[in-house]
Design an enzyme around this catalytic site. Sequence first.
Site, PDB file in Angstrom:
ATOM      1  N   SER A 117      44.532  14.838   4.056  1.00 30.51           N
ATOM      2  CA  SER A 117      43.584  14.263   3.205  1.00 30.51           C
ATOM      3  C   SER A 117      42.610  15.368   2.476  1.00 30.51           C
ATOM      4  O   SER A 117      42.015  14.868   1.438  1.00 30.51           O
ATOM      5  CB  SER A 117      42.725  13.395   4.189  1.00 30.51           C
ATOM      6  OG  SER A 117      42.441  14.020   5.230  1.00 30.51           O
ATOM      7  N   HIS A 172      47.354   8.750   1.868  1.00 34.08           N
ATOM      8  CA  HIS A 172      47.496   9.233   0.775  1.00 34.08           C
ATOM      9  C   HIS A 172      48.837   9.385   0.288  1.00 34.08           C
ATOM     10  O   HIS A 172      48.886   9.870  -1.096  1.00 34.08           O
ATOM     11  CB  HIS A 172      47.010  10.571   0.900  1.00 34.08           C
ATOM     12  CG  HIS A 172      45.354  10.422   1.305  1.00 34.08           C
ATOM     13  ND1 HIS A 172      44.325  10.104   0.352  1.00 34.08           N
ATOM     14  CD2 HIS A 172      44.891  10.888   2.514  1.00 34.08           C
ATOM     15  CE1 HIS A 172      43.303  10.308   1.276  1.00 34.08           C
ATOM     16  NE2 HIS A 172      43.436  10.727   2.393  1.00 34.08           N
ATOM     17  N   LYS A 225      43.081   2.880  -0.815  1.00 38.52           N
ATOM     18  CA  LYS A 225      43.454   3.951  -1.664  1.00 38.52           C
ATOM     19  C   LYS A 225      44.029   3.768  -2.741  1.00 38.52           C
ATOM     20  O   LYS A 225      43.594   2.913  -3.767  1.00 38.52           O
ATOM     21  CB  LYS A 225      43.761   5.220  -0.848  1.00 38.52           C
ATOM     22  CG  LYS A 225      42.498   5.593   0.131  1.00 38.52           C
ATOM     23  CD  LYS A 225      42.803   6.614   1.143  1.00 38.52           C
ATOM     24  CE  LYS A 225      41.739   6.966   2.024  1.00 38.52           C
ATOM     25  NZ  LYS A 225      42.092   7.337   3.364  1.00 38.52           N
TER      26      LYS A 225
HETATM   27  C1  LIG Z   1      40.967   7.348   4.361  1.00 35.16           C
HETATM   28  C2  LIG Z   1      41.907   7.641   5.635  1.00 35.16           C
HETATM   29  C3  LIG Z   1      41.986   6.938   6.763  1.00 35.16           C
HETATM   30  C4  LIG Z   1      41.109   5.714   7.350  1.00 35.16           C
HETATM   31  O1  LIG Z   1      41.284   4.582   6.420  1.00 35.16           O
HETATM   32  P1  LIG Z   1      40.304   3.614   5.955  1.00 35.16           P
HETATM   33  O2  LIG Z   1      40.974   2.484   5.491  1.00 35.16           O
HETATM   34  O3  LIG Z   1      39.546   4.143   4.731  1.00 35.16           O
HETATM   35  O4  LIG Z   1      39.522   3.389   7.290  1.00 35.16           O
HETATM   36  C5  LIG Z   1      42.972   7.494   7.907  1.00 35.16           C
HETATM   37  N1  LIG Z   1      43.868   8.507   7.773  1.00 35.16           N
HETATM   38  C6  LIG Z   1      43.797   9.139   6.771  1.00 35.16           C
HETATM   39  C7  LIG Z   1      44.414  10.439   6.466  1.00 35.16           C
HETATM   40  C8  LIG Z   1      42.941   8.719   5.359  1.00 35.16           C
HETATM   41  O5  LIG Z   1      42.644   9.597   4.674  1.00 35.16           O
END
Ligand SMILES: *Cc1c(COP(=O)(O)O)cnc(C)c1O
Length: 396
Positions: free
Chosen positions: A178, A206, A238
């Site tokens: 991330s 992602h 996302k």
């Molecule tokens: C954003 C993210 C999460 C958490 O997801 P949310 O739906 O925002 O709680 C988990 N793992 C990774 C790698 C992320 O980037």
Amino acid sequence: MLFDDLEHALAELDRTRLRRRRRVLDSPAGPRVTVDGRQLLSFCGNDYLGLAADSDLVLALAEGARQWGAGSAASHLLGGHLRPHEALEQRLAAFLGMPRALTFATGYMANLAVAPALVGRGDEIFADRLNHASLIDAALLSRAGHRRYPHNDWAALERLLAASTARRKLILTDGVFSMDGDVAPLDRLFALAERFDAWLVVDDAHGFGVLGAQGRGVLSHFGLPASPRLVLMGTLGKAAGVGGAFVAGDERVIEWLISRARSYIFSTAAPPALAAALQKSVDLIEAGDDRRRQLQDLITRLREGLAPLAAQRGWRLADSATAIQPVIVGDNRSALELSAHLERQGIWVPAIRPPTVPEGSSRLRISLSAAHGAADVDALLAALRTMPPTQPETAH
Ligand SMILES: *Cc1c(COP(=O)(O)O)cnc(C)c1O
């Protein structure tokens, strides 16, 4: 006494430039946002396909609320599992080519569900050092041993697995990291999981919607075979543009999560309108090759522009071919100054500092979206070129 400690700790955050502050947006999320009465060109979001403000998706959400109400009123097991939740799970499983999928209110909760449900005391988790915080917390919550291997170092992982006497083993990794944007060597990790009879749990926050055929994510990107030992988690806030998450995998894994995963059982189901809108998101992702092509063109354009600039300024770029493009400057002050310099020119790129990234690797995290245009990337590059060289931070 309690408050003296807190005030001291907050002052220490200020001194080390680690205090976090939130900005209030007076506009929907997107490439152009309004903050403090000013329009900024934003490279903050994870809305990789530009779906968060898509008018068809907004309509699907409104129609979902009209038909199914505002809230689900209960947990999934106690009357809060509505038809849109069920339909979304089936749509996701079919899209991913996995036997079953289970949805969660957030990705953090989905990650907290998986590892603690599959392993416990006496077992071992093998985790990449740069894994997302929610995976680290999940490993701690599981009470299994937590072995961390150097980032993407599958040879080191192999040695740890070979030395392990744990009854159950679980390999835990981000698919796309991330804060670095690079991709885990999942072909290698999968071969190790097979050889050492381990679970392979992949967090594709992602990659879902972006990588692989029609955006099916990082497993599709690697062409991994269907396997019951693969557990895939993906987020829906996302690229999917709404919010929530899923875990997909073998029938027995999903059944076990429904009966045993505490973050699933003891939490109110997400509003059904979100599940209704998310079915539309999956349609848009599946039909989104144009958006993915646009995103890819922007990534190439940005990287070509950044390479000479980074060489000149002593910035480090990550080995990333994805929408996440960090510019690693080192110390907190330089990262904050670079971010502030861009903001004075109307461009918003967040500075990322420890503990989100390792000490000494503070950075700008540039995040691209198909909703950006080539001119936006050019504007960012032009603003970066006007940054005066900074001196490294001296000891306090
Ligand atoms: C954003 C993210 C999460 C958490 O997801 P949310 O739906 O925002 O709680 C988990 N793992 C990774 C790698 C992320 O980037």
